[in-house]
Scaffold this motif. Structure first.
Motif, mmCIF file in Angstrom:
data_model
loop_
_atom_site.group_PDB
_atom_site.id
_atom_site.type_symbol
_atom_site.label_atom_id
_atom_site.label_comp_id
_atom_site.label_asym_id
_atom_site.label_seq_id
_atom_site.Cartn_x
_atom_site.Cartn_y
_atom_site.Cartn_z
ATOM 1 N N CYS A 85 -53.786 -9.928 -20.987
ATOM 2 C CA CYS A 85 -52.799 -9.121 -21.709
ATOM 3 C C CYS A 85 -53.259 -8.858 -23.140
ATOM 4 O O CYS A 85 -53.076 -7.764 -23.670
ATOM 5 C CB CYS A 85 -51.439 -9.809 -21.706
ATOM 6 S SG CYS A 85 -50.723 -9.904 -20.053
ATOM 7 N N GLN A 86 -53.873 -9.866 -23.744
ATOM 8 C CA GLN A 86 -54.394 -9.689 -25.103
ATOM 9 C C GLN A 86 -55.485 -8.638 -25.132
ATOM 10 O O GLN A 86 -55.643 -7.917 -26.103
ATOM 11 C CB GLN A 86 -54.940 -11.021 -25.646
ATOM 12 C CG GLN A 86 -53.843 -11.988 -26.077
ATOM 13 C CD GLN A 86 -54.369 -13.358 -26.489
ATOM 14 O OE1 GLN A 86 -55.533 -13.682 -26.264
ATOM 15 N NE2 GLN A 86 -53.510 -14.157 -27.096
ATOM 16 N N LYS A 87 -56.234 -8.568 -24.038
ATOM 17 C CA LYS A 87 -57.339 -7.602 -23.978
ATOM 18 C C LYS A 87 -56.882 -6.195 -23.634
ATOM 19 O O LYS A 87 -57.688 -5.300 -23.457
ATOM 20 C CB LYS A 87 -58.385 -8.065 -22.961
ATOM 21 C CG LYS A 87 -59.254 -9.202 -23.465
ATOM 22 C CD LYS A 87 -60.331 -9.549 -22.438
ATOM 23 C CE LYS A 87 -61.119 -10.785 -22.858
ATOM 24 N NZ LYS A 87 -61.587 -11.530 -21.669
ATOM 25 N N GLY A 88 -55.564 -6.019 -23.461
ATOM 26 C CA GLY A 88 -55.062 -4.657 -23.295
ATOM 27 C C GLY A 88 -54.523 -4.288 -21.932
ATOM 28 O O GLY A 88 -54.229 -3.122 -21.674
ATOM 29 N N GLY A 100 -45.801 -9.550 -29.190
ATOM 30 C CA GLY A 100 -46.763 -10.649 -29.031
ATOM 31 C C GLY A 100 -46.216 -11.950 -28.471
ATOM 32 O O GLY A 100 -46.932 -12.951 -28.425
ATOM 33 N N GLU A 134 -51.595 -7.893 -32.969
ATOM 34 C CA GLU A 134 -51.681 -6.579 -32.341
ATOM 35 C C GLU A 134 -51.467 -6.686 -30.836
ATOM 36 O O GLU A 134 -51.052 -5.724 -30.196
ATOM 37 C CB GLU A 134 -53.080 -5.957 -32.553
ATOM 38 C CG GLU A 134 -53.525 -5.895 -33.995
ATOM 39 C CD GLU A 134 -52.787 -4.805 -34.760
ATOM 40 O OE1 GLU A 134 -52.830 -3.656 -34.293
ATOM 41 O OE2 GLU A 134 -52.183 -5.113 -35.797
ATOM 42 N N SER A 135 -51.802 -7.831 -30.262
ATOM 43 C CA SER A 135 -51.824 -7.904 -28.805
ATOM 44 C C SER A 135 -50.460 -8.299 -28.264
ATOM 45 O O SER A 135 -49.665 -8.955 -28.933
ATOM 46 C CB SER A 135 -52.879 -8.901 -28.363
ATOM 47 O OG SER A 135 -52.595 -10.172 -28.881
ATOM 48 N N ARG A 136 -50.198 -7.893 -27.032
ATOM 49 C CA ARG A 136 -48.887 -8.172 -26.459
ATOM 50 C C ARG A 136 -48.850 -9.522 -25.752
ATOM 51 O O ARG A 136 -49.874 -10.100 -25.405
ATOM 52 C CB ARG A 136 -48.501 -7.058 -25.497
ATOM 53 C CG ARG A 136 -49.229 -7.093 -24.158
ATOM 54 C CD ARG A 136 -48.535 -6.125 -23.200
ATOM 55 N NE ARG A 136 -49.212 -6.035 -21.915
ATOM 56 C CZ ARG A 136 -48.878 -6.750 -20.842
ATOM 57 N NH1 ARG A 136 -47.914 -7.664 -20.907
ATOM 58 N NH2 ARG A 136 -49.525 -6.603 -19.702
#
Ligand code: TMP
Length: 212
Positions: A201-204, A93, A6-8
């Protein structure tokens, strides 16, 4: 791990003078992140594989002459032709380690005397890096490293001007790393900075556009 689909991915750019060590540090970073199981790719600008890239390559090797404004816009076009692929990769991702980007574009052209604002304009709307790692080296030290080839910009006097032009481009996304340290020390520092960035980045942390 934190690598859910889901994370970029993160957009990480390496900048610095010619012979500052960007290229070898980029490949070290790639191997390190791959080893941790991250989805990651190494990109570089100019991307000489495209038609525009071939025009740039021919200019850099003094096989063709171009007006300063013209070559500036070609370097920019060379980033624009990769923008949508870049966005897709990041959104699905994949972290991108990019060897040179818009800051090289502005620094090298403004070192020739083109106006800062004019140089920045065609870069507006390209993706903004999450992290810019600036490998800081004095132009004289870089020249001593040898391997200045025959390319157009590999001359001490010009690199001095480029170094000055880079200075005014620093913003909050920049980390300045002393490029005269032992290679392994630089490598460690870059690894830490990149991991921290990937986590954010994973955290949004949202993707943004230049210049922000
Ligand atoms: P390279 O040696 O990293 O392949 O880059 C080739 C040269 O092109 C280098 O001297 C920096 C310069 N350059 C620009 O002048 N504008 C740009 O936008 C980029 C990406 C590189």
């Amino acid at each position: 791990s934190g690598c859910n689909s889901e994370s970029r991915g993160a957009l990480v750019v390496l900048e610095g003078l010619d012979r500052s060590g960007k290229t070898s540090q980029s490949s070290r970073l790639l191997k390190y992140l791959e080893g941790l199981g991250h989805s990651v790719e190494l990109w570089r600008f100019p991307d000489r594989s495209t038609n525009v890239g071939q025009m740039i390559s021919s200019y850099l090797s003094n096989k063709s002459q171009l007006d300063d404004h013209t070559i500036h816009l070609l370097f920019s076009a060379n980033r624009w032709e990769k923008r949508s692929l870049m966005e897709t990769k990041l959104k699905t991702g994949t972290t991108l380690i990019v060897d040179r980007y818009s800051y090289s574009g502005v620094a090298f052209s403004s070192a020739k005397g083109l106006g800062d604002e004019w140089c920045k304009a065609p870069e507006i709307g390209l993706l903004a890096p999450d992290l810019v790692l600036y490998l800081d080296i004095q132009p004289e030290k870089a020249a001593e490293r040898g391997g200045y080839g025959d390319e157009k910009y590999e001359q001490l006097e010009f690199q001095r001007k480029v170094a000055q032009c880079y200075q005014v481009l620093h913003d909050a996304s920049w980390k300045i790393v002393d490029a005269c340290q032992p290679i392994e020390d630089i490598e460690k520092q870059l690894q830490e900075l990149v991991l921290e960035c990937i986590m954010a980045c994973q955290k949004g942390k949202p993707l943004a556009n230049l210049w922000s």
